[in-house]
Write a protein that holds these residues in place. Structure first.
Motif, PDB file in Angstrom:
ATOM      1  N   ASP A   1      22.057  25.115  95.661  1.00  0.00           N
ATOM      2  CA  ASP A   1      22.625  23.887  95.088  1.00  0.00           C
ATOM      3  C   ASP A   1      22.874  24.040  93.586  1.00  0.00           C
ATOM      4  O   ASP A   1      23.889  23.551  93.068  1.00  0.00           O
ATOM      5  N   ARG A   2      21.979  24.748  92.915  1.00  0.00           N
ATOM      6  CA  ARG A   2      22.147  24.946  91.471  1.00  0.00           C
ATOM      7  C   ARG A   2      23.365  25.822  91.178  1.00  0.00           C
ATOM      8  O   ARG A   2      24.148  25.532  90.263  1.00  0.00           O
ATOM      9  N   ILE A   3      23.551  26.877  91.952  1.00  0.00           N
ATOM     10  CA  ILE A   3      24.718  27.742  91.775  1.00  0.00           C
ATOM     11  C   ILE A   3      25.996  26.959  92.047  1.00  0.00           C
ATOM     12  O   ILE A   3      26.975  27.041  91.286  1.00  0.00           O
ATOM     13  N   LEU A   4      26.001  26.181  93.124  1.00  0.00           N
ATOM     14  CA  LEU A   4      27.180  25.381  93.458  1.00  0.00           C
ATOM     15  C   LEU A   4      27.495  24.371  92.358  1.00  0.00           C
ATOM     16  O   LEU A   4      28.663  24.183  91.985  1.00  0.00           O
ATOM     17  N   GLU A   5      26.459  23.749  91.826  1.00  0.00           N
ATOM     18  CA  GLU A   5      26.657  22.767  90.761  1.00  0.00           C
ATOM     19  C   GLU A   5      27.243  23.419  89.507  1.00  0.00           C
ATOM     20  O   GLU A   5      28.209  22.916  88.927  1.00  0.00           O
ATOM     21  N   LYS A   6      26.682  24.562  89.125  1.00  0.00           N
ATOM     22  CA  LYS A   6      27.187  25.270  87.930  1.00  0.00           C
ATOM     23  C   LYS A   6      28.624  25.741  88.147  1.00  0.00           C
ATOM     24  O   LYS A   6      29.452  25.672  87.241  1.00  0.00           O
TER      25      LYS A   6
ATOM     26  N   GLY B   1      19.314  42.059  93.204  1.00  0.00           N
ATOM     27  CA  GLY B   1      19.037  43.182  94.091  1.00  0.00           C
ATOM     28  C   GLY B   1      19.900  43.158  95.335  1.00  0.00           C
ATOM     29  O   GLY B   1      20.623  44.112  95.637  1.00  0.00           O
ATOM     30  N   THR B   2      19.839  42.045  96.062  1.00  0.00           N
ATOM     31  CA  THR B   2      20.552  41.985  97.335  1.00  0.00           C
ATOM     32  C   THR B   2      22.069  41.971  97.169  1.00  0.00           C
ATOM     33  O   THR B   2      22.793  42.433  98.047  1.00  0.00           O
ATOM     34  N   LEU B   3      22.566  41.468  96.033  1.00  0.00           N
ATOM     35  CA  LEU B   3      24.015  41.422  95.840  1.00  0.00           C
ATOM     36  C   LEU B   3      24.531  42.599  95.031  1.00  0.00           C
ATOM     37  O   LEU B   3      25.149  43.513  95.562  1.00  0.00           O
ATOM     38  N   LEU B   4      24.295  42.619  93.732  1.00  0.00           N
ATOM     39  CA  LEU B   4      24.894  43.645  92.872  1.00  0.00           C
ATOM     40  C   LEU B   4      24.400  45.042  93.210  1.00  0.00           C
ATOM     41  O   LEU B   4      25.123  46.025  93.015  1.00  0.00           O
ATOM     42  N   ALA B   5      23.158  45.144  93.707  1.00  0.00           N
ATOM     43  CA  ALA B   5      22.616  46.469  94.018  1.00  0.00           C
ATOM     44  C   ALA B   5      22.857  46.887  95.461  1.00  0.00           C
ATOM     45  O   ALA B   5      22.499  47.994  95.847  1.00  0.00           O
ATOM     46  N   ASP B   6      23.471  45.998  96.261  1.00  0.00           N
ATOM     47  CA  ASP B   6      23.564  46.348  97.675  1.00  0.00           C
ATOM     48  C   ASP B   6      24.851  45.862  98.343  1.00  0.00           C
ATOM     49  O   ASP B   6      25.571  46.655  98.937  1.00  0.00           O
ATOM     50  N   LYS B   7      25.180  44.577  98.261  1.00  0.00           N
ATOM     51  CA  LYS B   7      26.200  44.008  99.143  1.00  0.00           C
ATOM     52  C   LYS B   7      27.471  43.561  98.435  1.00  0.00           C
ATOM     53  O   LYS B   7      28.275  42.841  99.026  1.00  0.00           O
ATOM     54  N   ALA B   8      27.661  43.942  97.189  1.00  0.00           N
ATOM     55  CA  ALA B   8      28.803  43.426  96.438  1.00  0.00           C
ATOM     56  C   ALA B   8      30.095  44.199  96.691  1.00  0.00           C
ATOM     57  O   ALA B   8      31.163  43.746  96.308  1.00  0.00           O
TER      58      ALA B   8
ATOM     59  N   ILE C   1      26.921  34.409  90.498  1.00  0.00           N
ATOM     60  CA  ILE C   1      25.712  34.040  91.245  1.00  0.00           C
ATOM     61  C   ILE C   1      24.471  34.610  90.565  1.00  0.00           C
ATOM     62  O   ILE C   1      23.483  33.905  90.332  1.00  0.00           O
ATOM     63  N   CYS C   2      24.536  35.892  90.223  1.00  0.00           N
ATOM     64  CA  CYS C   2      23.366  36.568  89.658  1.00  0.00           C
ATOM     65  C   CYS C   2      23.086  36.133  88.216  1.00  0.00           C
ATOM     66  O   CYS C   2      21.936  36.199  87.763  1.00  0.00           O
ATOM     67  N   ALA C   3      24.119  35.701  87.502  1.00  0.00           N
ATOM     68  CA  ALA C   3      23.900  35.181  86.151  1.00  0.00           C
ATOM     69  C   ALA C   3      23.133  33.866  86.199  1.00  0.00           C
ATOM     70  O   ALA C   3      22.276  33.595  85.348  1.00  0.00           O
TER      71      ALA C   3
END
Length: 329
Positions: free
Chosen positions: A318-323, A259-266, A250-252
């Motif tokens: 949508d872009r993440i889902l498509e990739k 911030g919200t994922l790798l730095a907090d909720k992963a 997702i973050c790539a």
């Protein structure tokens, strides 16, 4: 007690303001007067804390407690120390549980868990604020208390992607669109209703023995992210069409989620609330997420202007889902 809240009408602080009034506290708010729902019993001082010419009235007051709900940088702290040294018996800084060690070396978080998060400027700045306040306490006797909320909600939707001040993911669920849950959804988290947070927080106001200490205040309910999104979907009356995608992927694709994922909720976190319960024995979180989120959704239905569906967030999702789909193909 005579108490000043700098801010006081936000997602977390509104409930604390209402409870403080209920307990008979003489409560003042310093803010810019943008609150859409006035809180009965609060005395308002209009002004922007960041503009010295707008807060000259503060010099006329001495306080039992000053709480800054909107301090985010060391510069904010330097200003507050200059403004309130010798003018308050207690100064409460609202930090963040995202400041705790990332990644964790031990999954149960207490207030002694190291503060170390260099992955998110928000968290790093909050740590610097704490460092400056601890120095002021040790060297100058500045009467600090530090409070670290975790994911706390009232009028917002506490999810990792497409939520909080947005209705984006809720809208996608209602329309039958795919939504993203980071990882496999089994990592553990805690969400806390602001009314529960307020019970612990207001109990700290004017508590002399709390000076110099840090506290987090969270629910004891532990949920997986699958459960959090599932309860949200159930409360909306619709099935969630979930796609699980690794946080790193997702973050790539969209670094804005770092911030919200790798730095907090992963990763999983479990908060030990023994300390706040020791200092404030009446504190107990009693609002499960399945109840609290229904209250939030009802408030949003009654205030539809706050159902912000962010086209930029939709594009990112949508872009993440498509990739991700093309990668799997």
């Amino acid at each position: 007690m005579k108490v000043l809240f700098i801010g006081g009408t936000g997602n977390i602080s509104t409930a604390s303001s209402r409870l403080a009034i209920k307990k008979g506290i003489d409560l003042y708010h310093l803010n810019r007067g943008n609150a859409t729902v006035p809180i009965a019993g609060v005395r308002n001082i209009l002004g922007d804390i960041r503009k010295a010419n707008e807060v000259t009235e503060l010099a006329k007051h001495d306080w039992d407690v000053v709480v800054n709900w909107i301090a985010f940088t060391p510069e904010d702290i330097e200003r507050d120390i200059a403004l309130f040294k010798g003018k308050t018996k207690q100064y409460i800084f609202i930090g963040s549980a995202s400041c705790y060690q990332t990644p964790l070396s031990y999954p149960v978080i207490t207030e002694s868990t190291p503060l170390c998060n260099n992955l998110w400027d928000y968290s790093f700045n909050k740590i610097q604020c704490e460092d400056r306040l601890q120095k002021a306490y040790r060297e100058e006797g500045f009467p600090i208390v530090i409070v670290r909320p975790s994911l706390t909600y009232d009028t917002v939707i506490p999810i990792a992607i497409g939520g909080f001040n947005e209705y984006t993911t809720a809208d996608r669920i209602l329309k039958g669109k795919e939504i993203i849950i980071h990882g496999d959804g089994t990592s553990l988290w805690t969400v806390t209703h602001s009314d529960d947070f307020a019970k612990g927080f207001v109990g700290l106001l004017g508590l002399t023995q709390a000076i110099g200490h840090a506290f987090h205040i969270t629910s004891d309910e532990i949920l997986s992210w699958n459960m959090i999104y599932g309860i949200l979907a159930e409360s909306l009356g619709h099935e969630a069409h979930v796609v699980h995608i690794a946080s790193e992927f997702i973050c790539a694709i969209e670094p804005s989620f770092t911030g919200t994922l790798l730095a907090d909720k992963a990763e999983s976190v479990i908060f030990d609330n023994t300390k706040i319960k020791t200092f404030v024995p009446e504190f107990k979180a009693t609002i499960p997420f399945a109840t609290g989120i229904k209250r939030t959704l009802q408030w949003l239905d009654e205030n539809p202007e706050n159902k912000f569906i962010n086209p930029e967030s939709n594009e990112k999702i949508d872009r993440i889902l498509e990739k991700y789909t093309s990668k799997k193909a």
